[in-house]
Write a protein that holds these residues in place. Structure first.
Motif, short mmCIF file in Angstrom:
data_model
loop_
_atom_site.label_atom_id
_atom_site.label_comp_id
_atom_site.label_asym_id
_atom_site.label_seq_id
_atom_site.Cartn_x
_atom_site.Cartn_y
_atom_site.Cartn_z
N ASP A 168 37.69 41.16 41.17
CA ASP A 168 37.59 39.71 41.33
C ASP A 168 38.82 39.22 42.08
O ASP A 168 39.96 39.56 41.71
CB ASP A 168 37.54 39.00 39.97
CG ASP A 168 36.22 39.20 39.26
OD1 ASP A 168 35.23 39.54 39.92
OD2 ASP A 168 36.19 39.01 38.03
N THR A 181 33.58 38.30 43.82
CA THR A 181 33.47 39.60 43.16
C THR A 181 32.93 40.63 44.13
O THR A 181 31.90 40.42 44.78
CB THR A 181 32.54 39.51 41.94
OG1 THR A 181 33.04 38.52 41.02
CG2 THR A 181 32.47 40.85 41.22
N ARG A 236 41.71 40.58 39.69
CA ARG A 236 41.37 41.29 38.46
C ARG A 236 40.51 42.51 38.79
O ARG A 236 39.53 42.39 39.52
CB ARG A 236 40.60 40.38 37.48
CG ARG A 236 41.37 39.22 36.93
CD ARG A 236 40.64 38.57 35.77
NE ARG A 236 39.24 38.30 36.08
CZ ARG A 236 38.37 37.78 35.22
NH1 ARG A 236 38.76 37.53 33.98
NH2 ARG A 236 37.12 37.54 35.58
N HIS A 237 40.89 43.65 38.22
CA HIS A 237 40.13 44.88 38.38
C HIS A 237 39.34 45.13 37.08
O HIS A 237 39.95 45.27 36.01
CB HIS A 237 41.06 46.05 38.68
CG HIS A 237 41.80 45.91 39.97
ND1 HIS A 237 41.57 46.74 41.05
CD2 HIS A 237 42.77 45.04 40.36
CE1 HIS A 237 42.36 46.39 42.05
NE2 HIS A 237 43.10 45.36 41.65
N LYS A 238 38.02 45.20 37.18
CA LYS A 238 37.17 45.31 35.99
C LYS A 238 36.45 46.66 35.97
O LYS A 238 35.69 46.97 36.88
CB LYS A 238 36.15 44.17 35.96
CG LYS A 238 36.76 42.78 35.93
CD LYS A 238 35.71 41.70 35.82
CE LYS A 238 34.75 41.71 36.98
NZ LYS A 238 33.84 40.53 36.97
N ARG A 240 33.77 48.27 33.76
CA ARG A 240 32.83 47.72 32.77
C ARG A 240 31.73 48.71 32.41
O ARG A 240 31.13 49.36 33.27
CB ARG A 240 32.21 46.44 33.30
CG ARG A 240 31.07 45.86 32.46
CD ARG A 240 30.74 44.46 32.90
NE ARG A 240 31.82 43.53 32.61
CZ ARG A 240 31.88 42.28 33.06
NH1 ARG A 240 30.91 41.82 33.85
NH2 ARG A 240 32.89 41.50 32.73
N THR A 253 34.62 45.86 28.65
CA THR A 253 35.35 45.83 29.92
C THR A 253 36.85 46.00 29.72
O THR A 253 37.45 45.37 28.86
CB THR A 253 35.11 44.49 30.64
OG1 THR A 253 33.73 44.18 30.65
CG2 THR A 253 35.64 44.53 32.05
N GLN A 254 37.42 46.87 30.54
CA GLN A 254 38.88 46.93 30.66
C GLN A 254 39.25 46.15 31.91
O GLN A 254 38.77 46.45 33.01
CB GLN A 254 39.38 48.36 30.77
CG GLN A 254 40.90 48.45 30.97
CD GLN A 254 41.42 49.87 31.03
OE1 GLN A 254 41.64 50.51 30.01
NE2 GLN A 254 41.59 50.39 32.24
N VAL A 255 40.11 45.14 31.74
CA VAL A 255 40.50 44.28 32.85
C VAL A 255 41.98 44.46 33.14
O VAL A 255 42.82 44.32 32.24
CB VAL A 255 40.22 42.79 32.52
CG1 VAL A 255 40.61 41.90 33.71
CG2 VAL A 255 38.76 42.58 32.16
N SER A 257 44.98 42.99 35.48
CA SER A 257 45.45 41.95 36.39
C SER A 257 46.81 42.36 36.91
O SER A 257 47.79 42.35 36.16
CB SER A 257 45.54 40.60 35.66
OG SER A 257 44.27 40.21 35.15
N THR A 280 46.90 44.24 31.06
CA THR A 280 45.66 44.97 30.81
C THR A 280 45.05 44.47 29.51
O THR A 280 45.73 44.41 28.48
CB THR A 280 45.89 46.48 30.72
OG1 THR A 280 46.44 46.96 31.94
CG2 THR A 280 44.60 47.23 30.43
N GLU A 283 38.07 43.92 26.52
CA GLU A 283 37.20 42.82 26.12
C GLU A 283 35.80 43.31 25.75
O GLU A 283 35.34 44.33 26.26
CB GLU A 283 37.10 41.80 27.27
CG GLU A 283 38.46 41.27 27.73
CD GLU A 283 38.36 40.38 28.95
OE1 GLU A 283 37.23 40.16 29.45
OE2 GLU A 283 39.41 39.91 29.43
#
Length: 328
Positions: A168, A181, A236-238, A240, A253-255, A257, A280, A283
């Motif tokens: 994102d 995205t 943001r790197h997701k 998921r 999801t691991q996010v 930033s 990190t 979620e």
């Protein structure tokens, strides 16, 4: 639209949808009998006798012969009905995390012993995050559920698994926060939106490690901005993992930033710009993958027609409760 999604959309509109969606929860332990009709609390229909299992003592349901709706389900149903309205670009999701008291910085502590929806949360913030160990445990449990629903003897809707990696980029365009995205591997643009919050409902759960927040947002699609002329304000790197069953999707999801500049640029400032450190988070969200199905049931409530609005609320909340009870 994929063949899988076409099949799901067709199933959701069939007369048998109420029965199947009841039986196909991610966890059957919290769901009602699929053959039992539960009147919608937002409809205020006349009370009616509900089916009940045989009791060796043959006890009546209660003096009045009708089983009352659970307060927490009624609160969530009324919240949904009030804020969903007839919006087209709507996002409905439930999040697991922690309700934190702003005054102490600690998890909220209220003098109650069971779950409770908060009417006043001005001094409370919700942290949509969990430990890496909790995240890994949910991953294990949900993978196990995928395997269970694939067995020949399983009767119900399968849980489908999908792994995606996305990036994102957020831009500030004429005062509007725009999210672009992309597929992390191919760079393909998947979505361009601006998101507006409509309402939140926080549910405190003192008997579990995590709490619940239900959110309703409006996601308005936009044209992709000029990324050459505009610098992203956040990235943001997701990573998921999505587990889809019927119209529900559990997104694990691991996010990440990365470190980024914060605040408006000051041309008169000296020294390096202020930066926010890399963060990190882990979620878990339960998203309504086909909100139009729920919106259609709301329309039936508004028209005073038979509907499954309360039933869908019960399943949505039931899935959230089943998940939060499994938080280690």
């Amino acid at each position: 639209m994929s063949e899988y999604n076409q099949r799901k959309r067709q199933r959701a509109t069939t007369p048998e949808f109420q029965r199947r969606v009841s039986a196909a929860s991610l966890s059957a332990i919290v769901n009602p009998d699929p053959d039992t009709f539960i009147p919608s609390p937002t409809f205020h229909a006349p009370a009616m006798e509900l089916a009940r299992p045989q009791s060796p003592m043959r006890l009546e349901t209660n003096l009045f012969g009708a089983r009352p709706a659970e307060d927490i389900v009624r609160v969530v149903a009324d919240f949904m009905y009030t804020h969903m309205k007839d919006r087209k670009n709507i996002e409905i999701e439930g999040k697991l995390g922690r309700l934190v008291d702003r005054r102490t910085g600690q998890r909220l502590s209220l003098p109650v012993v069971s779950e409770a929806a908060l009417a006043d949360d001005k001094n409370t913030r919700f942290e949509s995050n969990m430990t890496q160990q909790q995240h890994a445990k949910f991953n294990q449990l949900l993978n196990q559920r995928v395997d269970e629903t694939r067995r020949a003897e399983f009767r119900g809707a399968r849980v489908e698994y999908r792994h995606t990696r996305e990036i994102d980029h957020f831009y500030r365009i004429n005062g509007t926060r725009v999210r672009v995205t992309r597929n992390k591997e191919t760079g393909e643009v998947l979505q361009v939106i601006t998101k507006s919050k409509i309402a939140d409902l926080n549910i405190y759960s003192p008997r579990t490690k995590l709490d619940i927040r239900i959110t309703i947002n409006e996601e308005r699609p936009l044209e992709i901005p000029d990324t050459e002329a505009n610098k992203p304000i956040l990235e943001r790197h997701k990573d998921r993992l999505s587990y889809r069953q019927d119209i529900w999707s559990v997104d694990l999801t691991q996010v990440v930033s990365p470190e980024h500049e914060v605040g408006p640029a000051n041309p008169y400032a000296t020294g390096p710009p202020k930066t926010a450190p890399a963060v990190t988070t882990h979620e878990l969200e339960l998203e309504v993958a086909q909100p139009e199905v729920w919106l259609a049931e709301r329309a039936k409530v508004a028209a005073n027609q038979p509907n499954n609005f309360h039933e869908m609320t019960h399943i949505f909340l039931g899935n959230l409760k089943a998940l939060v009870k499994r938080a280690m």
